[in-house]
Design a protein around this motif. Structure first.
Motif, PDB file in Angstrom:
ATOM      1  N   ARG A  67     -15.988   2.892  28.116  1.00 16.21           N
ATOM      2  CA  ARG A  67     -17.242   3.419  27.560  1.00 16.21           C
ATOM      3  C   ARG A  67     -18.353   2.394  27.694  1.00 16.21           C
ATOM      4  O   ARG A  67     -18.094   1.191  27.612  1.00 16.21           O
ATOM      5  CB  ARG A  67     -17.082   3.711  26.053  1.00 16.21           C
ATOM      6  CG  ARG A  67     -16.213   4.890  25.728  1.00 16.21           C
ATOM      7  CD  ARG A  67     -16.193   5.053  24.203  1.00 16.21           C
ATOM      8  NE  ARG A  67     -15.088   5.898  23.794  1.00 16.21           N
ATOM      9  CZ  ARG A  67     -14.400   5.749  22.661  1.00 16.21           C
ATOM     10  NH1 ARG A  67     -14.729   4.799  21.810  1.00 16.21           N
ATOM     11  NH2 ARG A  67     -13.405   6.544  22.358  1.00 16.21           N
TER      12      ARG A  67
ATOM     13  N   HIS B  23     -12.803  -0.257  24.105  1.00 13.94           N
ATOM     14  CA  HIS B  23     -13.299   0.710  25.107  1.00 13.94           C
ATOM     15  C   HIS B  23     -14.487   0.134  25.872  1.00 13.94           C
ATOM     16  O   HIS B  23     -14.668   0.411  27.054  1.00 13.94           O
ATOM     17  CB  HIS B  23     -13.738   2.012  24.434  1.00 13.94           C
ATOM     18  CG  HIS B  23     -12.626   2.875  23.944  1.00 13.94           C
ATOM     19  ND1 HIS B  23     -11.823   3.625  24.777  1.00 13.94           N
ATOM     20  CD2 HIS B  23     -12.172   3.108  22.696  1.00 13.94           C
ATOM     21  CE1 HIS B  23     -10.930   4.294  24.064  1.00 13.94           C
ATOM     22  NE2 HIS B  23     -11.111   3.990  22.795  1.00 13.94           N
TER      23      HIS B  23
ATOM     24  N   ALA C 279      -7.599   3.094  25.704  1.00 14.65           N
ATOM     25  CA  ALA C 279      -7.417   4.502  26.038  1.00 14.65           C
ATOM     26  C   ALA C 279      -7.162   5.294  24.769  1.00 14.65           C
ATOM     27  O   ALA C 279      -6.531   4.797  23.832  1.00 14.65           O
ATOM     28  CB  ALA C 279      -6.231   4.675  26.990  1.00 14.65           C
ATOM     29  N   ASP C 280      -7.664   6.526  24.746  1.00 11.92           N
ATOM     30  CA  ASP C 280      -7.324   7.491  23.697  1.00 11.92           C
ATOM     31  C   ASP C 280      -6.503   8.584  24.357  1.00 11.92           C
ATOM     32  O   ASP C 280      -6.787   8.973  25.496  1.00 11.92           O
ATOM     33  CB  ASP C 280      -8.592   8.107  23.088  1.00 11.92           C
ATOM     34  CG  ASP C 280      -9.450   7.087  22.363  1.00 11.92           C
ATOM     35  OD1 ASP C 280      -8.955   6.000  22.055  1.00 11.92           O
ATOM     36  OD2 ASP C 280     -10.635   7.409  22.124  1.00 11.92           O
TER      37      ASP C 280
ATOM     38  N   HIS D 177      -6.325  11.521  17.308  1.00  7.03           N
ATOM     39  CA  HIS D 177      -5.787  11.024  18.583  1.00  7.03           C
ATOM     40  C   HIS D 177      -5.076   9.698  18.348  1.00  7.03           C
ATOM     41  O   HIS D 177      -5.164   9.108  17.277  1.00  7.03           O
ATOM     42  CB  HIS D 177      -6.900  10.845  19.624  1.00  7.03           C
ATOM     43  CG  HIS D 177      -7.890   9.755  19.320  1.00  7.03           C
ATOM     44  ND1 HIS D 177      -8.995   9.950  18.531  1.00  7.03           N
ATOM     45  CD2 HIS D 177      -7.935   8.459  19.686  1.00  7.03           C
ATOM     46  CE1 HIS D 177      -9.682   8.824  18.437  1.00  7.03           C
ATOM     47  NE2 HIS D 177      -9.056   7.890  19.120  1.00  7.03           N
TER      48      HIS D 177
ATOM     49  N   HIS E 290      -5.062   5.824  19.710  1.00  3.38           N
ATOM     50  CA  HIS E 290      -5.851   4.829  20.442  1.00  3.38           C
ATOM     51  C   HIS E 290      -4.960   3.637  20.759  1.00  3.38           C
ATOM     52  O   HIS E 290      -4.223   3.163  19.892  1.00  3.38           O
ATOM     53  CB  HIS E 290      -7.030   4.377  19.568  1.00  3.38           C
ATOM     54  CG  HIS E 290      -7.690   3.106  20.024  1.00  3.38           C
ATOM     55  ND1 HIS E 290      -8.853   3.094  20.764  1.00  3.38           N
ATOM     56  CD2 HIS E 290      -7.345   1.801  19.851  1.00  3.38           C
ATOM     57  CE1 HIS E 290      -9.192   1.830  21.022  1.00  3.38           C
ATOM     58  NE2 HIS E 290      -8.297   1.029  20.472  1.00  3.38           N
TER      59      HIS E 290
HETATM   60 ZN   LIG Z   1     -10.030   4.665  21.221  1.00  7.15          ZN
END
Ligand SMILES: [Zn+2]
Length: 149
Positions: A38, A51, A57-58, A102, A104
């Motif tokens: 990101r 990120h 990673a998610d 999620h 992470h």
């Molecule tokens: Zn994450």
């Protein structure tokens, strides 16, 4: 054959990608990535996020709820994470309106020495740990790199 589905996301760090493949192999199930590198901080996110450095990673594992995925990653950490590296694993439970549920995984910048760790944390799994500043820590497992001989 189960695969890691990157869904168009880029993850720069090869070791994080190795972890995703190890998760895929361990569960014998597809891993569906929902975020990677990101250049922005999303709502509820951290400006220190791995990120932003391309080391996170998610994801979800197909056929497993996130809580089960998290539990097995903790119990079988030595089969999933590379010794000598340090990781943060967060189970986002989804109670936080800003952060969908999620798993992470982030890898910390490499430091010298053979000892690493896997830090397992939870966020948004109950009323008292909503938000990244309120995360609870489950356990910090040592990950030792076994010298080759
Ligand atoms: Zn994450």
């Amino acid at each position: 054959m189960p695969t890691v589905n990157y869904n168009g996301y880029t993850i720069t760090d090869a070791e994080v990608k190795n972890v995703l493949q190890a998760v895929c192999n361990f569960f014998e199930a597809n891993v569906n990535v929902t975020s990677g590198d990101r250049n922005f901080v999303p709502p509820g996110g951290s400006n220190q996020s791995a990120h932003l450095d391309g080391r996170a990673a998610d994801f979800h594992v197909e056929g497993y709820d996130d809580g089960t995925t998290y539990l097995y990653m903790k119990v079988f950490a030595s089969a999933i994470f590379a010794g000598g590296n340090s990781y943060q694993i967060i189970f986002h439970g989804g109670l936080n309106p800003s952060i969908k549920a999620h798993i992470h995984v982030g890898r910390y910048a490499k430091t010298s020495g053979m000892w690493g760790y896997a830090l397992f944390q939870k966020e948004g799994t109950k009323d008292s740990n909503i938000g990244i500043t309120n995360m609870t820590t489950d356990i910090k497992l040592p990950l030792i790199a076994v010298p080759s001989r």
